[in-house]
Motif scaffolding. Structure first.
Motif, mmCIF file in Angstrom:
data_model
loop_
_atom_site.group_PDB
_atom_site.id
_atom_site.type_symbol
_atom_site.label_atom_id
_atom_site.label_comp_id
_atom_site.label_asym_id
_atom_site.label_seq_id
_atom_site.Cartn_x
_atom_site.Cartn_y
_atom_site.Cartn_z
ATOM 1 N N UNK A 1 0.597 -0.977 -0.104
ATOM 2 C CA UNK A 1 -0.301 0.147 0.381
ATOM 3 C C UNK A 1 0.980 1.442 0.053
ATOM 4 N N UNK A 2 0.369 2.183 -0.056
ATOM 5 C CA UNK A 2 0.796 3.668 -0.435
ATOM 6 C C UNK A 2 0.008 3.695 0.993
ATOM 7 N N UNK A 3 1.266 4.507 1.944
ATOM 8 C CA UNK A 3 0.855 5.041 3.414
ATOM 9 C C UNK A 3 1.249 6.811 3.777
ATOM 10 N N UNK A 4 0.560 8.050 4.499
ATOM 11 C CA UNK A 4 0.899 8.906 4.474
ATOM 12 C C UNK A 4 0.679 9.289 5.762
ATOM 13 N N UNK A 5 1.139 8.354 7.165
ATOM 14 C CA UNK A 5 0.831 8.872 8.004
ATOM 15 C C UNK A 5 1.155 7.610 9.071
ATOM 16 N N UNK A 6 2.026 7.409 9.795
ATOM 17 C CA UNK A 6 2.858 6.372 10.776
ATOM 18 C C UNK A 6 2.449 6.137 12.051
ATOM 19 N N UNK A 7 2.512 5.397 13.003
ATOM 20 C CA UNK A 7 2.377 6.020 14.363
ATOM 21 C C UNK A 7 3.315 4.340 14.894
ATOM 22 N N UNK A 8 3.849 4.411 15.651
ATOM 23 C CA UNK A 8 4.762 3.337 16.240
ATOM 24 C C UNK A 8 4.970 3.301 17.765
ATOM 25 N N UNK A 9 3.719 2.934 18.303
ATOM 26 C CA UNK A 9 4.075 2.728 19.744
ATOM 27 C C UNK A 9 4.626 2.269 20.516
ATOM 28 N N UNK A 10 4.611 1.388 21.850
ATOM 29 C CA UNK A 10 6.115 1.228 22.893
ATOM 30 C C UNK A 10 6.012 -0.311 21.808
ATOM 31 N N UNK A 11 5.183 -1.356 21.941
ATOM 32 C CA UNK A 11 5.333 -2.717 20.575
ATOM 33 C C UNK A 11 3.888 -2.794 19.661
ATOM 34 N N UNK A 12 3.455 -1.857 19.903
ATOM 35 C CA UNK A 12 1.949 -1.835 18.512
ATOM 36 C C UNK A 12 2.330 -1.183 17.377
ATOM 37 N N UNK A 13 1.825 -0.677 16.673
ATOM 38 C CA UNK A 13 1.947 0.363 15.637
ATOM 39 C C UNK A 13 0.605 0.811 14.951
ATOM 40 N N UNK A 14 -0.033 1.727 13.919
ATOM 41 C CA UNK A 14 -0.719 2.615 14.008
ATOM 42 C C UNK A 14 -0.655 2.844 12.039
ATOM 43 N N UNK A 15 -0.970 2.953 11.708
ATOM 44 C CA UNK A 15 -0.851 3.260 10.528
ATOM 45 C C UNK A 15 -1.692 3.624 9.148
ATOM 46 N N UNK A 16 -2.261 5.206 8.289
ATOM 47 C CA UNK A 16 -3.094 5.653 7.959
ATOM 48 C C UNK A 16 -2.983 5.269 5.872
ATOM 49 N N UNK A 17 -3.062 5.212 5.764
ATOM 50 C CA UNK A 17 -2.577 4.409 4.215
ATOM 51 C C UNK A 17 -3.612 6.434 3.537
ATOM 52 N N UNK A 18 -3.195 6.464 1.787
ATOM 53 C CA UNK A 18 -3.112 7.613 1.227
ATOM 54 C C UNK A 18 -5.126 7.422 1.239
#
Length: 477
Positions: A330-347
């Protein structure tokens, strides 16, 4: 008796004299009194505390000697000015005053030699915020930085190691600050001149100074001499900076390969993080406790590396990764790496989560760990996300704020229990951005107001006390 006769012409002067003396019952008259301007009252349409860049209309009202009042303007001869040098604000003939620098001055309104005054105070509004660990760094519109919360390693940069429960100015008073990132006990930041700075703990070389010095650094220290830095990110004990050319550097702890340089060796000074073969530039990066996520500028693809015991890298495995590994297509616009998990938003606005999910922080309505991106909800209206230790936050493109995961310390801001799926925070629809520390969160609204919620034992909410906030509370400018 002899009769006397007076010629008619002799009577005319006599009559004229009588008339001049008021004789003959004639009427009287007087000159009208002159009405003069006695005082001028100056008022503002809103508060006399004016944010930088904001225009506030002023009104001048004159009071005259006959007790009448009248609005004054340039047509009547009114002149606006400042008592001082006009360094903190500007004013136009129409009476609109605009803040341009922090400070105070007095506006004068002068007409016919009469002067009216109004004291004004110009402040800088919040226009950025970064939370990390148990502290927060805020950026104001005048380019200054403030810190609050835990300061055990000097991470607030105010030249002390005292915790602060209200914003304290970062030492040096620079107004060139542009972007900042907060780790567990350190901060990295950029100035508008392209220089890179860091302060706080130097454990594992997090300050990039090339030394093993572990003494607290209580004021900003420059990292190298380069002046072409464009973006910074901070994890628990590792950091990254991207240059205007798209070349990325990393430093700090590397036990799990979180620097992505192909080794497990801590780096005390910035080292180049190799790009995948055939690609030219990094765009953005986000760092968690032991893992890292980044977007490639060439094609907006996402890569991950580092600690992966909970699947937080997102490559489908559970083994640490020491070099960038592509995550999906995918193509992504936003990333958020937490302590031991991750969240990301596609374009396209769709949101995904993966990694440790003990408290529902992945947001997929479950509690099992996920080792590859999985959709969060069904909407495609997400703008940006943030990840803390065990919770996640996100804002939508229409300004709503949502949170999910653990709410043990009120870090979701919902005032309710933990949630394995996104729950809206309040009803406001003017949120611009959100950031997450370990157990607290902050958001910025479009009116430049700053709001915090969650844990506050170290003063990380900046509201002047150490009481937890179950819902967002505003932080004064």
């Amino acid at each position: 008796m002899k009769n006397f006769k007076f010629p008619t012409l002799l009577l005319v002067p006599v009559l004229a004299i009588l008339a001049a003396c008021g004789g003959g019952g004639g009427s009287t008259s007087s000159t009208p009194a002159v009405v003069t301007l006695k005082s001028i009252a100056v008022t503002a349409s809103a508060s006399t505390t004016i944010p930088i860049g904001i225009a506030v209309p002023l009104t001048a009202t004159g009071t005259y000697s006959d007790n009448s009042t009248k609005a004054l303007n340039t047509a009547s001869g009114l002149v606006w000015a400042f008592k001082g040098a006009g360094a903190v604000a500007t004013i136009v003939p129409a009476g609109n005053v605009t803040g341009k620098a922090v400070g105070s001055d007095t506006v004068t309104a002068t007409q016919d030699g009469v002067v009216g005054t109004l004291a004004i105070n110009v402040i800088a509004q919040w226009n950025g915020v970064a939370a990390g660990g148990n502290q927060t760094i805020g950026h104001k519109s005048d380019g200054s930085l403030y810190g609050w919360g835990s300061n055990i390693r000097g991470q607030l940069g105010d030249s002390t190691q005292a915790d602060r429960n209200a914003p304290a100015l970062v030492s040096g008073g620079s107004t060139l600050w542009k972007q900042m990132a907060v780790g567990e006990q350190f901060v990295v930041a950029l100035r508008s001149d392209g220089t890179l700075w860091a302060w706080g703990s130097n454990q594992n070389g997090t300050l990039g100074q090339g030394t093993t010095d572990t003494a607290p650094h209580q004021v900003p220290v420059k990292v190298g001499k380069d002046t072409d830095w464009a973006f910074v990110a901070a994890g628990k004990a590792h950091a990254f900076a991207i240059k205007t050319s798209g070349v990325m550097y990393g430093w700090g702890r590397n036990f799990n390969g979180q620097l992505g340089d192909g080794t497990n060796i801590d780096r005390l000074a910035p080292v180049v993080i190799p790009l995948p073969t055939g690609l030219k530039a990094w765009l953005s990066v986000s760092a968690g406790d032991t893992h890292t996520l980044a977007i490639i500028k060439d094609n907006l693809n996402m890569y991950g590396w580092g600690g992966n015991s909970s699947g937080q890298v997102g490559n489908g495995g559970l083994v640490d990764v020491v070099s960038p590994a592509k995550i999906g297509a995918f193509q992504w616009s936003s990333l958020a790496a937490g302590a031991n998990h991750s969240v990301a938003i596609r374009t396209d606005g769709a949101m995904y989560g993966w990694g440790n999910n003990t408290f529902g922080q992945v947001g997929n309505n479950g509690s099992a760990n996920i080792n590859a991106p999985t959709p969060i909800g069904v909407g495609s209206n997400w703008l940006a996300a943030a990840s803390g230790a065990t919770h996640s936050m996100a804002v939508t493109r229409d300004g709503q704020l949502w949170g999910w995961g653990s709410n043990l310390e009120s870090q979701l801001g919902t005032g309710g229990p933990d949630s394995p799926t996104p729950v809206q925070v309040g009803t406001a629809n003017n949120w611009l951005s959100v950031t997450a520390g370990a157990l607290h969160s902050f958001g910025l609204r479009s009116d430049n107001t700053l709001w915090g919620w969650g844990r506050n034992a170290e003063g990380q909410l900046g509201k002047g006390d150490n009481a937890q906030a179950p819902v967002p509370v505003t932080i004064p400018n």
